[in-house]
Write a protein that holds these residues in place. Structure first.
Motif, PDB file in Angstrom:
ATOM      1  N   GLY A   1      49.631  84.665  -2.434  1.00 47.49           N
ATOM      2  CA  GLY A   1      48.486  84.820  -1.949  1.00 47.49           C
ATOM      3  C   GLY A   1      47.734  84.613  -0.993  1.00 47.49           C
ATOM      4  O   GLY A   1      47.050  84.213  -0.505  1.00 47.49           O
ATOM      5  N   GLY A   2      48.148  83.034  -0.901  1.00 47.61           N
ATOM      6  CA  GLY A   2      47.134  82.273   0.771  1.00 47.61           C
ATOM      7  C   GLY A   2      46.410  81.996  -0.325  1.00 47.61           C
ATOM      8  O   GLY A   2      45.316  81.134   0.428  1.00 47.61           O
ATOM      9  N   GLY A   3      46.765  81.401  -1.626  1.00 44.19           N
ATOM     10  CA  GLY A   3      45.360  80.474  -2.315  1.00 44.19           C
ATOM     11  C   GLY A   3      44.750  79.258  -1.880  1.00 44.19           C
ATOM     12  O   GLY A   3      43.523  77.981  -2.023  1.00 44.19           O
ATOM     13  N   PHE A   4      45.984  78.347  -0.643  1.00 42.16           N
ATOM     14  CA  PHE A   4      45.376  77.577  -0.426  1.00 42.16           C
ATOM     15  C   PHE A   4      46.090  77.336   0.671  1.00 42.16           C
ATOM     16  O   PHE A   4      46.189  78.460   1.647  1.00 42.16           O
ATOM     17  CB  PHE A   4      46.513  76.604  -1.124  1.00 42.16           C
ATOM     18  N   GLY A   5      44.731  75.959   1.512  1.00 40.38           N
ATOM     19  CA  GLY A   5      44.522  76.596   3.316  1.00 40.38           C
ATOM     20  C   GLY A   5      43.841  77.146   3.697  1.00 40.38           C
ATOM     21  O   GLY A   5      42.864  77.572   3.420  1.00 40.38           O
ATOM     22  N   GLN A   6      44.148  76.774   5.334  1.00 44.96           N
ATOM     23  CA  GLN A   6      43.225  78.124   5.696  1.00 44.96           C
ATOM     24  C   GLN A   6      43.524  79.054   6.835  1.00 44.96           C
ATOM     25  O   GLN A   6      44.809  79.022   7.145  1.00 44.96           O
ATOM     26  CB  GLN A   6      42.165  77.020   6.708  1.00 44.96           C
TER      27      GLN A   6
ATOM     28  N   PRO B   1      43.579  81.960   9.044  1.00 46.40           N
ATOM     29  CA  PRO B   1      43.474  82.559  10.846  1.00 46.40           C
ATOM     30  C   PRO B   1      42.860  84.197   9.984  1.00 46.40           C
ATOM     31  O   PRO B   1      43.387  84.172   9.529  1.00 46.40           O
ATOM     32  CB  PRO B   1      43.834  82.012  12.174  1.00 46.40           C
ATOM     33  N   ALA B   2      41.813  84.440  11.144  1.00 44.09           N
ATOM     34  CA  ALA B   2      41.640  86.169  10.880  1.00 44.09           C
ATOM     35  C   ALA B   2      42.676  86.683  11.665  1.00 44.09           C
ATOM     36  O   ALA B   2      42.548  87.713  10.658  1.00 44.09           O
ATOM     37  CB  ALA B   2      40.635  86.357  12.286  1.00 44.09           C
ATOM     38  N   GLU B   3      43.336  86.536  12.395  1.00 42.60           N
ATOM     39  CA  GLU B   3      44.678  87.625  13.021  1.00 42.60           C
ATOM     40  C   GLU B   3      45.835  87.497  11.949  1.00 42.60           C
ATOM     41  O   GLU B   3      45.920  86.736  11.301  1.00 42.60           O
ATOM     42  CB  GLU B   3      45.373  87.064  13.924  1.00 42.60           C
ATOM     43  N   ARG B   4      46.083  88.688  11.775  1.00 40.92           N
ATOM     44  CA  ARG B   4      46.983  88.757  10.570  1.00 40.92           C
ATOM     45  C   ARG B   4      48.520  88.096  10.110  1.00 40.92           C
ATOM     46  O   ARG B   4      48.850  87.358   9.603  1.00 40.92           O
ATOM     47  CB  ARG B   4      47.376  90.220   9.826  1.00 40.92           C
ATOM     48  N   ALA B   5      49.189  88.331  12.126  1.00 38.10           N
ATOM     49  CA  ALA B   5      50.348  87.888  11.740  1.00 38.10           C
ATOM     50  C   ALA B   5      50.450  86.535  12.049  1.00 38.10           C
ATOM     51  O   ALA B   5      51.740  85.445  11.649  1.00 38.10           O
ATOM     52  CB  ALA B   5      50.689  88.247  13.536  1.00 38.10           C
ATOM     53  N   ARG B   6      49.334  85.260  11.890  1.00 30.05           N
ATOM     54  CA  ARG B   6      49.421  84.186  12.149  1.00 30.05           C
ATOM     55  C   ARG B   6      49.098  83.531  10.232  1.00 30.05           C
ATOM     56  O   ARG B   6      49.010  82.189  10.034  1.00 30.05           O
ATOM     57  CB  ARG B   6      48.516  82.993  12.445  1.00 30.05           C
ATOM     58  N   GLN B   7      48.836  84.293   9.831  1.00 31.08           N
ATOM     59  CA  GLN B   7      48.526  84.133   8.504  1.00 31.08           C
ATOM     60  C   GLN B   7      49.864  83.761   7.208  1.00 31.08           C
ATOM     61  O   GLN B   7      50.899  83.904   7.460  1.00 31.08           O
ATOM     62  CB  GLN B   7      47.882  85.671   7.835  1.00 31.08           C
TER      63      GLN B   7
ATOM     64  N   LEU C   1      62.951  73.565   6.758  1.00 28.47           N
ATOM     65  CA  LEU C   1      61.979  75.006   6.050  1.00 28.47           C
ATOM     66  C   LEU C   1      60.918  75.599   6.405  1.00 28.47           C
ATOM     67  O   LEU C   1      60.928  76.594   6.412  1.00 28.47           O
ATOM     68  CB  LEU C   1      61.827  74.218   4.574  1.00 28.47           C
ATOM     69  N   SER C   2      60.327  74.768   7.583  1.00 27.14           N
ATOM     70  CA  SER C   2      59.563  75.374   7.796  1.00 27.14           C
ATOM     71  C   SER C   2      60.330  76.520   9.430  1.00 27.14           C
ATOM     72  O   SER C   2      58.994  77.171   9.459  1.00 27.14           O
ATOM     73  CB  SER C   2      58.583  73.808   9.087  1.00 27.14           C
ATOM     74  N   ILE C   3      61.085  76.109   9.872  1.00 25.97           N
ATOM     75  CA  ILE C   3      61.690  76.921  11.040  1.00 25.97           C
ATOM     76  C   ILE C   3      61.705  78.149  10.413  1.00 25.97           C
ATOM     77  O   ILE C   3      61.739  79.157  10.678  1.00 25.97           O
ATOM     78  CB  ILE C   3      62.292  75.897  11.540  1.00 25.97           C
ATOM     79  N   GLU C   4      62.434  78.079   9.307  1.00 28.14           N
ATOM     80  CA  GLU C   4      62.934  79.253   8.866  1.00 28.14           C
ATOM     81  C   GLU C   4      61.611  79.288   7.920  1.00 28.14           C
ATOM     82  O   GLU C   4      62.148  80.886   8.038  1.00 28.14           O
ATOM     83  CB  GLU C   4      64.920  78.847   7.516  1.00 28.14           C
ATOM     84  N   LEU C   5      61.083  79.182   6.903  1.00 23.06           N
ATOM     85  CA  LEU C   5      60.695  79.995   6.378  1.00 23.06           C
ATOM     86  C   LEU C   5      59.164  80.211   6.977  1.00 23.06           C
ATOM     87  O   LEU C   5      58.467  81.191   6.753  1.00 23.06           O
ATOM     88  CB  LEU C   5      59.789  79.199   5.628  1.00 23.06           C
ATOM     89  N   GLY C   6      59.015  80.210   7.794  1.00 22.22           N
ATOM     90  CA  GLY C   6      58.046  80.050   9.131  1.00 22.22           C
ATOM     91  C   GLY C   6      58.597  81.661  10.397  1.00 22.22           C
ATOM     92  O   GLY C   6      57.071  82.254  10.784  1.00 22.22           O
TER      93      GLY C   6
ATOM     94  N   LYS D   1      54.599  84.637   6.047  1.00 12.59           N
ATOM     95  CA  LYS D   1      55.479  82.762   6.865  1.00 12.59           C
ATOM     96  C   LYS D   1      54.489  82.064   5.388  1.00 12.59           C
ATOM     97  O   LYS D   1      54.082  81.840   4.878  1.00 12.59           O
ATOM     98  CB  LYS D   1      55.072  82.913   8.216  1.00 12.59           C
ATOM     99  N   VAL D   2      55.568  80.608   5.379  1.00 12.05           N
ATOM    100  CA  VAL D   2      55.455  79.572   4.371  1.00 12.05           C
ATOM    101  C   VAL D   2      55.262  78.906   5.216  1.00 12.05           C
ATOM    102  O   VAL D   2      55.969  77.897   6.515  1.00 12.05           O
ATOM    103  CB  VAL D   2      56.098  79.511   3.358  1.00 12.05           C
ATOM    104  N   VAL D   3      54.194  77.771   5.091  1.00  8.53           N
ATOM    105  CA  VAL D   3      54.030  76.443   5.751  1.00  8.53           C
ATOM    106  C   VAL D   3      54.920  75.416   5.006  1.00  8.53           C
ATOM    107  O   VAL D   3      54.307  75.378   3.677  1.00  8.53           O
ATOM    108  CB  VAL D   3      52.436  76.243   5.637  1.00  8.53           C
ATOM    109  N   CYS D   4      54.893  73.956   5.656  1.00  6.44           N
ATOM    110  CA  CYS D   4      55.707  73.675   4.682  1.00  6.44           C
ATOM    111  C   CYS D   4      55.794  72.295   5.396  1.00  6.44           C
ATOM    112  O   CYS D   4      56.297  72.110   6.875  1.00  6.44           O
ATOM    113  CB  CYS D   4      57.376  73.206   4.965  1.00  6.44           C
ATOM    114  N   VAL D   5      55.274  70.997   5.163  1.00  2.00           N
ATOM    115  CA  VAL D   5      55.069  69.968   5.813  1.00  2.00           C
ATOM    116  C   VAL D   5      55.278  68.613   4.517  1.00  2.00           C
ATOM    117  O   VAL D   5      55.447  68.775   3.531  1.00  2.00           O
ATOM    118  CB  VAL D   5      53.526  69.357   5.936  1.00  2.00           C
TER     119      VAL D   5
END
Ligand SMILES: NC(=O)c1ccc[n+]([C@@H]2O[C@H](COP(=O)([O-])OP(=O)(O)OC[C@H]3O[C@@H](n4cnc5c(N)ncnc54)[C@H](OP(=O)(O)O)[C@@H]3O)[C@@H](O)[C@H]2O)c1
Length: 275
Positions: A149-154, A156-162, A202-207, A212-216
């Motif tokens: 649900g995007g409960g961690f991290g920041q 952005p306002a635009e949905r496409a980049r959430q 993983l960041s490419i495939e899941l991005g 989208k999933v953030v992977c670092v």
């Protein structure tokens, strides 16, 4: 909003255990799924579980066994509908002859400081735990991260980049090829370099997927845990973090993550590390 779900892989001791403690004491709303290969031996994790009953579940998962990872993912899917933050913490730093150093396991020489210490068995075992394991965890748990649900991290306002979920692989600075001016620690360095490649892939495939999933990858600093204990004598006191200090730093990085920061490696202070 439902309680954010955090999965900590490698939670029996060291940084993984401290991540569980941090989330349970500092993120009142969140629930924790803690995995480790031997829950019956994880005394401190059991204490934490008793202190926070109802907010933490412990599952058996040896990342060297694909069946274990698959089975754990199945159990988690029966319990929760999503994961908001997944932390891959487990690793091994081989001692002499590539053997795994475990607490109470007797004295072993520092390992793999030069080529003569390298053994095929040791290299394969380190690569399996440190690089293949986290990748398999990505394979079996990414579906739940995509439902996060995007409960961690920041956000952005635009949905496409959430983003939905966040996957954090604990790497080590010694896994940076660009930063390697010293050599030694063959299998550990190789395993963390391979883990960093897994992070990027993983960041490419899941991005690409939606959501989208953030992977670092993140480097925790040199931390006072069993893993690095044989090397502490060479570390100045102010450069040796407690697990608590390190996790505080790493959670600040997690809190600032977004899709623009995916696919990279970060030092404990938030600066980017070279591959
Ligand atoms: N400490 C440092 O200075 C330092 C520096 C750079 C990076 N790191 C990284 O930080 C992360 C955490 O390390 P740490 O310092 O907390 O080490 P640690 O105290 O030695 O803990 C290692 C953890 O990995 C688990 N583990 C090992 N093999 C496993 C397997 N096959 N399946 C599941 N769990 C397994 C251990 O479980 P058992 O209890 O069952 O053995 C333990 O929970 C690692 O990725 C490490 O490479 C640490």
């Amino acid at each position: 909003m439902a309680a954010p779900v955090v999965l900590v892989q490698g939670a029996s001791r060291g940084l993984g255990l401290q991540f569980c403690r941090h989330i349970l004491t500092r993120r009142a709303a969140a629930v924790v799924i803690a995995t480790c290969r031997s829950p019956e031996d994880a005394a401190e994790l059991r204490v934490l579980t008793a202190q926070h009953a109802g907010r933490i579940t412990v599952l058996r998962m040896d990342v060297n066994r694909e069946d274990d990872v698959r089975r754990a993912a199945h159990t988690v899917r029966d319990t929760v509908t999503r994961i908001d933050l997944l932390l891959n913490a487990a690793a091994t730093l081989p001692a002499e002859g590539g053997r795994e150093r475990r607490p109470g396991g007797g004295r072993l020489r520092e390992g793999e400081t030069s080529l003569r210490d390298v053994t095929a068995e040791g290299v394969i075992s380190t690569l399996t735990t440190n690089a293949v394991g986290p990748l398999l965890v990505g394979k079996y748990f990414s579906g739940l991260l995509q439902k996060g649900g995007g409960g961690f991290g920041q956000q952005p306002a635009e949905r496409a980049r959430q983003h939905s979920g966040i996957m954090v692989n604990i790497t080590a600075k010694v896994g940076s090829i660009g930063d390697n001016g010293l050599g030694g620690w063959y299998s550990y360095r190789m395993s963390k370099a391979a883990l960093n490649m897994a992070t990027r892939n993983l960041s490419i495939e899941l991005g690409r997927s939606r959501p989208k999933v953030v992977c670092v990858s993140v480097h925790p600093g040199t931390v006072d845990t069993d893993l690095s204990r044989p090397y502490h004598k060479n570390v100045p006191k102010d450069k040796l973090f407690s697990a608590e200090v390190s996790v505080n730093h790493l959670m600040s990085i997690v809190d600032a993550l977004n899709m623009e920061k995916t696919g990279k490696a970060y030092n404990w202070d938030g600066t980017e590390l070279p591959w």
